[in-house]
Design a protein around this motif. Structure first.
Motif, PDB file in Angstrom:
ATOM      1  N   PRO A 152     -10.268  29.062  -2.957  1.00 43.55           N
ATOM      2  CA  PRO A 152      -8.980  28.487  -3.376  1.00 43.55           C
ATOM      3  C   PRO A 152      -9.086  26.990  -3.506  1.00 43.55           C
ATOM      4  O   PRO A 152      -9.766  26.323  -2.732  1.00 43.55           O
ATOM      5  N   SER A 153      -8.387  26.486  -4.462  1.00 47.13           N
ATOM      6  CA  SER A 153      -8.395  25.042  -4.708  1.00 47.13           C
ATOM      7  C   SER A 153      -7.554  24.338  -3.662  1.00 47.13           C
ATOM      8  O   SER A 153      -6.755  24.956  -2.938  1.00 47.13           O
ATOM      9  N   ASP A 154      -7.739  22.992  -3.586  1.00 45.07           N
ATOM     10  CA  ASP A 154      -6.931  22.188  -2.644  1.00 45.07           C
ATOM     11  C   ASP A 154      -5.454  22.295  -2.981  1.00 45.07           C
ATOM     12  O   ASP A 154      -4.595  22.308  -2.083  1.00 45.07           O
ATOM     13  N   GLU A 155      -5.182  22.395  -4.249  1.00 38.46           N
ATOM     14  CA  GLU A 155      -3.754  22.492  -4.665  1.00 38.46           C
ATOM     15  C   GLU A 155      -3.148  23.803  -4.181  1.00 38.46           C
ATOM     16  O   GLU A 155      -2.007  23.836  -3.705  1.00 38.46           O
ATOM     17  N   ASP A 156      -3.928  24.884  -4.267  1.00 38.48           N
ATOM     18  CA  ASP A 156      -3.431  26.188  -3.781  1.00 38.48           C
ATOM     19  C   ASP A 156      -3.225  26.154  -2.281  1.00 38.48           C
ATOM     20  O   ASP A 156      -2.231  26.670  -1.740  1.00 38.48           O
ATOM     21  N   LEU A 157      -4.159  25.545  -1.573  1.00 36.23           N
ATOM     22  CA  LEU A 157      -4.025  25.462  -0.116  1.00 36.23           C
ATOM     23  C   LEU A 157      -2.817  24.632   0.283  1.00 36.23           C
ATOM     24  O   LEU A 157      -2.081  24.984   1.223  1.00 36.23           O
ATOM     25  N   GLU A 158      -2.588  23.557  -0.447  1.00 34.07           N
ATOM     26  CA  GLU A 158      -1.429  22.705  -0.136  1.00 34.07           C
ATOM     27  C   GLU A 158      -0.118  23.463  -0.366  1.00 34.07           C
ATOM     28  O   GLU A 158       0.816  23.380   0.425  1.00 34.07           O
ATOM     29  N   ARG A 159      -0.082  24.223  -1.454  1.00 33.58           N
ATOM     30  CA  ARG A 159       1.132  25.002  -1.755  1.00 33.58           C
ATOM     31  C   ARG A 159       1.388  26.062  -0.669  1.00 33.58           C
ATOM     32  O   ARG A 159       2.513  26.275  -0.229  1.00 33.58           O
ATOM     33  N   GLU A 160       0.322  26.700  -0.217  1.00 26.42           N
ATOM     34  CA  GLU A 160       0.475  27.700   0.839  1.00 26.42           C
ATOM     35  C   GLU A 160       0.949  27.056   2.138  1.00 26.42           C
ATOM     36  O   GLU A 160       1.787  27.609   2.869  1.00 26.42           O
ATOM     37  N   ASN A 161       0.426  25.863   2.412  1.00 29.24           N
ATOM     38  CA  ASN A 161       0.862  25.155   3.628  1.00 29.24           C
ATOM     39  C   ASN A 161       2.343  24.807   3.560  1.00 29.24           C
ATOM     40  O   ASN A 161       3.080  24.921   4.538  1.00 29.24           O
ATOM     41  N   ARG A 162       2.764  24.353   2.374  1.00 27.75           N
ATOM     42  CA  ARG A 162       4.199  24.020   2.218  1.00 27.75           C
ATOM     43  C   ARG A 162       5.062  25.266   2.425  1.00 27.75           C
ATOM     44  O   ARG A 162       6.112  25.218   3.061  1.00 27.75           O
ATOM     45  N   ASP A 163       4.641  26.404   1.866  1.00 28.93           N
ATOM     46  CA  ASP A 163       5.412  27.654   2.023  1.00 28.93           C
ATOM     47  C   ASP A 163       5.485  28.069   3.489  1.00 28.93           C
ATOM     48  O   ASP A 163       6.535  28.510   3.984  1.00 28.93           O
ATOM     49  N   LEU A 164       4.355  27.911   4.185  1.00 28.69           N
ATOM     50  CA  LEU A 164       4.346  28.292   5.597  1.00 28.69           C
ATOM     51  C   LEU A 164       5.259  27.397   6.420  1.00 28.69           C
ATOM     52  O   LEU A 164       6.007  27.859   7.296  1.00 28.69           O
ATOM     53  N   ARG A 165       5.209  26.077   6.150  1.00 27.19           N
ATOM     54  CA  ARG A 165       6.089  25.155   6.886  1.00 27.19           C
ATOM     55  C   ARG A 165       7.558  25.472   6.628  1.00 27.19           C
ATOM     56  O   ARG A 165       8.393  25.407   7.539  1.00 27.19           O
ATOM     57  N   LYS A 166       7.874  25.782   5.374  1.00 26.03           N
ATOM     58  CA  LYS A 166       9.269  26.121   5.023  1.00 26.03           C
ATOM     59  C   LYS A 166       9.729  27.364   5.785  1.00 26.03           C
ATOM     60  O   LYS A 166      10.852  27.426   6.297  1.00 26.03           O
ATOM     61  N   ARG A 167       8.847  28.375   5.860  1.00 23.97           N
ATOM     62  CA  ARG A 167       9.199  29.613   6.560  1.00 23.97           C
ATOM     63  C   ARG A 167       9.411  29.355   8.045  1.00 23.97           C
ATOM     64  O   ARG A 167      10.347  29.863   8.667  1.00 23.97           O
ATOM     65  N   VAL A 168       8.538  28.511   8.629  1.00 27.08           N
ATOM     66  CA  VAL A 168       8.667  28.172  10.048  1.00 27.08           C
ATOM     67  C   VAL A 168       9.984  27.453  10.307  1.00 27.08           C
ATOM     68  O   VAL A 168      10.693  27.723  11.283  1.00 27.08           O
ATOM     69  N   GLU A 169      10.328  26.509   9.405  1.00 27.83           N
ATOM     70  CA  GLU A 169      11.597  25.777   9.568  1.00 27.83           C
ATOM     71  C   GLU A 169      12.779  26.737   9.498  1.00 27.83           C
ATOM     72  O   GLU A 169      13.750  26.604  10.253  1.00 27.83           O
ATOM     73  N   GLU A 170      12.726  27.694   8.581  1.00 25.84           N
ATOM     74  CA  GLU A 170      13.828  28.668   8.458  1.00 25.84           C
ATOM     75  C   GLU A 170      13.957  29.487   9.740  1.00 25.84           C
ATOM     76  O   GLU A 170      15.068  29.748  10.226  1.00 25.84           O
ATOM     77  N   LEU A 171      12.821  29.918  10.290  1.00 26.85           N
ATOM     78  CA  LEU A 171      12.865  30.702  11.523  1.00 26.85           C
ATOM     79  C   LEU A 171      13.395  29.880  12.691  1.00 26.85           C
ATOM     80  O   LEU A 171      14.151  30.371  13.537  1.00 26.85           O
ATOM     81  N   GLU A 172      12.995  28.606  12.747  1.00 26.50           N
ATOM     82  CA  GLU A 172      13.488  27.739  13.822  1.00 26.50           C
ATOM     83  C   GLU A 172      14.999  27.569  13.729  1.00 26.50           C
ATOM     84  O   GLU A 172      15.717  27.612  14.740  1.00 26.50           O
ATOM     85  N   LEU A 173      15.494  27.355  12.497  1.00 26.26           N
ATOM     86  CA  LEU A 173      16.949  27.219  12.317  1.00 26.26           C
ATOM     87  C   LEU A 173      17.670  28.500  12.728  1.00 26.26           C
ATOM     88  O   LEU A 173      18.731  28.470  13.358  1.00 26.26           O
ATOM     89  N   SER A 174      17.098  29.656  12.362  1.00 27.81           N
ATOM     90  CA  SER A 174      17.719  30.940  12.706  1.00 27.81           C
ATOM     91  C   SER A 174      17.785  31.117  14.218  1.00 27.81           C
ATOM     92  O   SER A 174      18.807  31.524  14.776  1.00 27.81           O
ATOM     93  N   CYS A 175      16.698  30.770  14.909  1.00 30.42           N
ATOM     94  CA  CYS A 175      16.669  30.907  16.370  1.00 30.42           C
ATOM     95  C   CYS A 175      17.656  29.958  17.032  1.00 30.42           C
ATOM     96  O   CYS A 175      18.347  30.313  17.988  1.00 30.42           O
ATOM     97  N   LYS A 176      17.697  28.720  16.524  1.00 30.56           N
ATOM     98  CA  LYS A 176      18.643  27.758  17.098  1.00 30.56           C
ATOM     99  C   LYS A 176      20.080  28.235  16.933  1.00 30.56           C
ATOM    100  O   LYS A 176      20.912  28.095  17.828  1.00 30.56           O
ATOM    101  N   SER A 177      20.380  28.804  15.740  1.00 24.66           N
ATOM    102  CA  SER A 177      21.738  29.298  15.488  1.00 24.66           C
ATOM    103  C   SER A 177      22.086  30.427  16.441  1.00 24.66           C
ATOM    104  O   SER A 177      23.176  30.471  17.020  1.00 24.66           O
ATOM    105  N   PHE A 178      21.140  31.358  16.621  1.00 25.53           N
ATOM    106  CA  PHE A 178      21.404  32.478  17.525  1.00 25.53           C
ATOM    107  C   PHE A 178      21.593  31.986  18.961  1.00 25.53           C
ATOM    108  O   PHE A 178      22.479  32.427  19.683  1.00 25.53           O
ATOM    109  N   LYS A 179      20.708  31.039  19.390  1.00 27.60           N
ATOM    110  CA  LYS A 179      20.807  30.507  20.756  1.00 27.60           C
ATOM    111  C   LYS A 179      22.153  29.815  20.962  1.00 27.60           C
ATOM    112  O   LYS A 179      22.792  29.952  22.014  1.00 27.60           O
ATOM    113  N   LYS A 180      22.586  29.069  19.945  1.00 26.56           N
ATOM    114  CA  LYS A 180      23.866  28.369  20.069  1.00 26.56           C
ATOM    115  C   LYS A 180      25.014  29.361  20.227  1.00 26.56           C
ATOM    116  O   LYS A 180      25.884  29.204  21.082  1.00 26.56           O
ATOM    117  N   GLU A 181      24.996  30.421  19.388  1.00 23.04           N
ATOM    118  CA  GLU A 181      26.054  31.431  19.472  1.00 23.04           C
ATOM    119  C   GLU A 181      26.030  32.118  20.835  1.00 23.04           C
ATOM    120  O   GLU A 181      27.064  32.373  21.444  1.00 23.04           O
TER     121      GLU A 181
END
Length: 653
Positions: A6-35
């Motif tokens: 895989p090219s560096d560009e492909d790896l960078e795109r995959e990293n961005r997708d993974l970070r976005k997914r992690v952020e979404e999960l963190e927000l979901s957990c924080k929301s549940f914990k708050k409730e």
């Protein structure tokens, strides 16, 4: 072989997708914990408010006798604060003798697993003595693990003093009645047993009458007196004094009786009667009455309005009750025609009624009338012909009864409207109730699957409890909403030709695990090959699930549950038979009523809302079928319901 890296560009795109997914999960957990935190804090505040404002003294001790919780009232009874109580034991706040007694009591309650209620005198820190009613109950988990003792103490000092004062008052009352020269007695209105008789009545009737039936001892009858006035002093008439006169059957003497309901020392309401001997007075009155004109006596003495008309309908005589009810004087009435006593718009009907009286010699009915001031009232009329072409009309004022009937009708209409509004409200609450609950269940399942990260076994147990409780609550809400939809007419069926064998396969798949845990055999006999019904598939599964679930629930280990099928050409008869605990005939009568469970609260061992069978009946009847049960205690039960095989079949009579 060529490997494409895989090219560096492909790896960078995959990293961005993974970070976005992690952020979404963190927000979901924080929301549940708050409730969850908000809900937990809300419940804590609610418990604290309840404890703070309860007038009773409340505490909770763990299994070692250490106080985990109490309200300020309980702490104050020891001259301490809540903070000073929490974490202490009875040995820290009471004498060793009392603490030993408390510990023995707690151990007995925990051992026997039964709540205990008793009364005890307590000396407060300021030296004041009070009497408390104390309730103590053991606390156990769902796994039958003892976790502590809950206690509630209620101050009954004033009540105790009042009862003592009441007992003293009754002793004074009996002393006064003993001093009467007139007869007096007290009797139980239910058993008619004489509880007290003073010396005057004993002298007249007999010394050994207490304990006997009042009608036997006083009147010589074998059953309650037909003229008994209990209904005039009890019920809605408690507190009223009823005065009447009667002639004693045994000694033939006349008495003026003064009757009233009073409270006896045991807390029951009893009948007190003082009988004044008026025999001489009565005989003199009778002689005087017999010397007068009977006709005038009856007319004047009657509480009922009495009118006498000539053949043309002119009023020729009235009694005082007639003047009172109409507000006219006797002179005014004697110059009136009977039609003038009725509303003008109804007089034409009364002309026909009077013609019927002239023709048949009698007439009766209830009618609206108007008094001198124009106010409307209602009377019941019994009219008959007298000699010399005259008519006697005896009336009864039924205004209050008419008003009561109207109020009852309005109350019925109001209740029906309220019930309809309730059903419509609950039916419309589906989204508002289910959406947040589904969210709670969903997040709990996500946590349990460890998709949001690893959790330890203790946390996994908590999450499992949240999911289980949420799903149980969701099922209850769904049942309530379904019942409400049916009551409000909003339940819709989506009918189609449904394979019965397919339904059975889904039910077996769903319930097999539950049955296996109890070593219960699930049987289908016979298998309904090529059997179809015209029904709402989801609702049919719901009915069968409720019946099979109940059968498993109330069948002991190593038992069996059999699903059977019969076909009569028009209907398919589906039965669920078990060899469980069975149902009594009294239980069968109320089995399909909403929110009804046949076990008492204290002995109930099976959870549920009592809605399953009621909902099943409604769904079956909505399809045009019917449901019934055959059962005997300890011999099992067989529930059978019918579903139409063809489209358009609406009833099953």
């Amino acid at each position: 072989m060529t490997i494409n890296m895989p090219s560096d560009e492909d790896l960078e795109r995959e990293n961005r997708d993974l970070r976005k997914r992690v952020e979404e999960l963190e927000l979901s957990c924080k929301s549940f914990k708050k409730e969850r935190d908000e809900e937990f804090n809300s419940k804590n505040i609610l418990v604290e408010c309840l404890l703070k404002h309860m007038p009773e003294l409340v505490y909770w001790k763990d299994k070692h006798g250490k106080f985990l919780l109490c309200n300020s009232g309980y702490a104050k009874s020891f001259g301490m604060t809540v903070e000073e109580i929490i974490g202490k034991t009875d040995y820290d706040i009471s004498s060793k003798k009392k603490a030993d007694a408390f510990r023995r009591s707690d151990e007995k309650i925990a051992r026997e697993k039964n709540p205990v209620t008793n009364e005890e005198w307590v000396t407060s820190p300021d030296g004041t003595k009070k009497i408390f009613e104390t309730y103590k109950a053991p606390l156990y988990t769902d796994k039958d693990e003892f976790i502590g003792i809950m206690g509630i103490k209620r101050d009954i000092t004033k009540q105790y003093a009042k009862e003592k004062e009441l007992t003293g008052a009754h002793q004074q009352l009996l002393s006064v009645m003993e001093a009467f020269d007139e007869s007096a007695y007290v009797a139980n209105p239910v058993t008619y047993e004489l509880l007290f008789a003073n010396r005057a009545i004993k002298k007249s009737i007999g010394e050994d009458i207490v304990g006997n039936k009042c009608y036997k001892a006083l009147q010589g009858l074998d059953s309650p007196c037909p003229f008994c006035t209990n209904h005039l002093i009890f019920g809605e008439n408690i507190g009223k004094t009823h005065i009447w006169e009667t002639q004693n059957i045994k000694n033939k003497r006349w008495y003026r009786c003064i009757d009233k309901a009073i409270e006896w020392p045991d807390g029951n309401m009893v009948r007190l009667e003082v009988a004044v001997d008026v025999h001489k007075e009565k005989m003199a009155q009778k002689a005087l009455q017999e010397s007068e004109e009977k006709y005038r006596t009856y007319v004047k003495a009657s509480p009922n309005p009495i009118f006498i008309f000539d053949f043309q309908g002119n009023c020729i005589d009235v009694n005082p009750a007639a003047c009172k009810i109409t507000d006219y004087s006797r002179r005014e009435l004697l110059n009136m025609h009977l039609y003038e006593l009725f509303p003008e718009e109804e007089r034409i009907h009364h002309k026909d009624n009077f013609k019927e009286l002239q023709l048949n010699g009698k007439f009766s009915g209830e009618f609206a009338a108007v008094n001198k001031k124009g106010y409307k009232f209602y009377i019941s009329i019994e009219a008959l012909e007298l000699p010399e072409n005259r008519f006697l009309s005896i009336c009864t004022d039924v205004t209050e009864r008419k008003k009561a009937e109207e109020e009852l009708l309005q109350a019925k209409i109001t209740a029906e409207n309220a019930n309809r509004t309730k059903s419509e409200f609950l039916a419309n609450m589906s989204h508002e109730l289910r959406t947040p609950l589904n969210s709670v269940i969903g997040f709990a399942d996500v946590l349990a699957s460890r998709a949001a990260g690893e959790i330890n076994d203790k946390q996994a147990g908590y999450v499992k409890n949240i999911s289980h409780s949420g799903k149980h609550l969701l099922n209850i809400i769904n049942e309530i909403l379904d019942i409400s939809k049916i009551e409000s007419g909003k339940m819709k069926l989506y009918k189609e030709n449904v394979s019965v064998m397919e339904i059975y396969a889904e039910i077996i798949s769903t319930m097999q695990h539950t049955a296996t845990k109890k070593e219960i055999e699930l049987i289908i006999d016979p298998w309904p090959e090529n059997e179809y019904v015209y029904a709402d598939k989801a609702k049919l599964k719901q009915v069968l699930y409720n019946l099979v679930s109940n059968a498993i629930k109330f069948t002991s280990a190593c038992g069996s549950v059999t699903i059977g099928t019969k076909n009569d050409g028009e209907f398919t008869h589906i039965s669920v038979k078990d060899n469980g605990i069975g149902i009594s005939q009294e239980g069968v009568k109320k089995l399909f009523k909403p929110f009804t469970q046949l076990e008492s609260f204290k002995s109930r061992s099976h959870e549920g809302t009592g809605l399953g069978l009621a909902l099943s009946r409604e769904l079956v009847e909505l399809h045009g079928g019917k449901i019934q049960v055959e059962s005997k205690p300890d011999e099992g039960s067989t529930f059978t319901f019918t579903i139409p095989k063809k489209e358009g079949h609406l009833t099953n009579k």
